[in-house]
Design an enzyme around this catalytic site. Structure first.
Site, PDB file in Angstrom:
ATOM      1  N   LYS A 264      10.279  39.316 -25.940  1.00 23.28           N
ATOM      2  CA  LYS A 264       9.703  38.795 -27.392  1.00 23.28           C
ATOM      3  C   LYS A 264       9.585  36.922 -27.759  1.00 23.28           C
ATOM      4  O   LYS A 264      10.087  36.395 -26.107  1.00 23.28           O
ATOM      5  CB  LYS A 264      11.786  38.795 -27.427  1.00 23.28           C
ATOM      6  CG  LYS A 264      11.677  39.938 -28.249  1.00 23.28           C
ATOM      7  CD  LYS A 264      10.430  40.730 -29.583  1.00 23.28           C
ATOM      8  CE  LYS A 264      10.666  41.764 -29.650  1.00 23.28           C
ATOM      9  NZ  LYS A 264      11.692  42.930 -30.640  1.00 23.28           N
TER      10      LYS A 264
ATOM     11  N   ARG B  37      15.178  49.252 -25.002  1.00 27.51           N
ATOM     12  CA  ARG B  37      13.589  49.287 -25.350  1.00 27.51           C
ATOM     13  C   ARG B  37      12.445  48.749 -24.892  1.00 27.51           C
ATOM     14  O   ARG B  37      12.468  47.400 -24.909  1.00 27.51           O
ATOM     15  CB  ARG B  37      13.319  49.364 -26.887  1.00 27.51           C
ATOM     16  CG  ARG B  37      11.548  49.602 -27.447  1.00 27.51           C
ATOM     17  CD  ARG B  37      11.724  49.158 -28.940  1.00 27.51           C
ATOM     18  NE  ARG B  37      10.840  49.817 -29.500  1.00 27.51           N
ATOM     19  CZ  ARG B  37       9.692  48.751 -29.070  1.00 27.51           C
ATOM     20  NH1 ARG B  37       9.810  47.688 -29.161  1.00 27.51           N
ATOM     21  NH2 ARG B  37       8.314  49.335 -30.391  1.00 27.51           N
TER      22      ARG B  37
END
Length: 389
Positions: free
Chosen positions: A334, A369
């Site tokens: 991210k 994840r």
């Protein structure tokens, strides 16, 4: 008349508070609309539970006897009051009863959810953290867009992830990166269904990453065992599909939609606002007949959140166990990782992804994840060795 030398009568001593250090904390906590939260801190090995020194955290490897008690008022706009204190659980529960019955019962519900053992999610044991490998069958995902758009390439990628240690394959056909353009459900189906069928026939645990009810239903028919919805079941038909097909679901928080979510995300308190939103969604699911053991919650790192929001949520990972569901964290590659470091591009954010992911495992997260399955599986193996009791 008593003699002038007489001493005044001693006043009766006030009863001693069982709340200890919290006796004078937050006297307004019982006001209408106020909320209380428990965040376990100072986690210990689960062996502390067997010794009677702590209570278990979500049936996992950790136990706790101390928590951060957070209280905030019921305002939804403007300035708000938030008070925080750290104390032993015994003092926190006593404090609750000294404030009001409603406060005490809210704390009792959260403590029950925090300590309750988790049932298997989608048939996967909660005894170890699970790794969900990301398979983006898209031309424009933020990290690997276009790499696996061809079904054959996506299948080969998924096979490699299973061989590397993935417990779940999360297959998606729509990019939800900031600024992404929506994909029609029929195009999404064209991309993901062949890949889902392939792995379902092999007996793999497959998740479909979609926010469209139509795709959820067709994917479940094709063999997907989990629905992973970044929109938190906002499609009006999504919850009925999940309930009717009895498919376990990941409910994620997102402020706004992918096209606008990073324009100016704003929160009163990011960790608490996300908790409240997820709590309402879980309640809706349960009311529709979806049992808590079939629900996983995801606070949505990077979805409508600035760097400081992401960090605050990650620091409060343990808080989300009070929702009584499996906790999934998706932070792989991210943007906040690059912003905290040297602005590395997505494929060069592995180290930061592992560091943040392991921190959430240290707070009891049950599913990670990730894009980089082999490296995460190795990190998990070492983590398990260190936390084997």
């Amino acid at each position: 008349m008593p003699p002038l030398s007489a001493k005044p009568a001693a006043k009766a001593a006030a009863p001693k508070s069982a709340a200890g250090s919290l006796a004078g904390f937050c006297p307004w906590a019982g006001e209408e609309g106020g909320r209380v939260y428990l965040r376990p801190v100072g986690l210990m090995p689960i062996a502390a539970w067997a010794k009677g020194a702590a209570v278990p955290l979500a049936g996992g490897r950790f136990a706790f006897s101390t928590a951060e008690l957070i209280v905030r008022d019921g305002l939804h706009h403007g300035a708000s009051r938030i008070d925080r204190a750290f104390a032993p659980l015994s003092e926190i529960m006593a404090w609750g009863w000294e404030r009001s019955r409603a406060v005490a019962e809210a704390l009792d519900r959260q403590l029950g959810a925090l300590t309750r053992a988790r049932a298997p999610f989608a048939g996967l044991s909660p005894d170890r953290p699970q790794i969900m490998g990301i398979v983006n069958v898209t031309p424009d995902s933020f990290s690997d867009g276009g790499d696996f758009l061809d079904p054959g390439a996506a299948i080969a990628h998924g096979e490699a992830m299973l061989a590397a240690g993935a417990d779940i394959l999360d297959i998606g056909g729509e990019s939800t990166r900031p600024g992404a353009v929506p994909v029609p459900p029929e195009e999404e189906e064209r991309r993901v269904l062949p890949v889902i069928r392939h792995f379902a026939e092999k007996g793999a645990t497959v998740s479909v990453d979609t926010r469209h009810a139509r795709v959820m239903e067709s994917a479940a028919t094709a063999g997907a065992r989990i629905v992973n919805d970044i929109a938190g079941l906002s499609d009006p038909d999504a919850l009925p599909v999940v309930a009717r097909t009895a498919t376990p679901v990941v409910v994620m928080h997102m402020q706004g939609d992918p096209g606008t979510m990073q324009a100016n995300p704003t929160y009163r308190d990011a960790a608490l606002d996300v908790f409240d939103w997820l709590e309402e969604r879980v309640a809706r699911c349960v009311a529709a007949g979806v049992a808590p053991e079939r629900i996983a919650v995801d606070p949505g790192i990077g979805f409508g959140k600035k760097t400081e929001h992401n960090l605050e949520i990650l620091r409060h990972t343990a808080l989300y166990h009070a929702l009584g569901c499996t906790v999934l964290i998706g932070l792989s590659r991210k943007g906040f990782i690059g912003r905290l470091s040297r602005e590395e591009p997505p494929k060069e954010r592995l180290a930061g992804s592992l560091a943040a992911g392991l921190e959430t495992l240290n707070q009891g997260a049950q599913i990670l994840r990730v894009h980089d399955v082999a490296e995460t599986a190795q990190a998990r193996a070492v983590w398990e060795g260190l936390h084997r009791h």
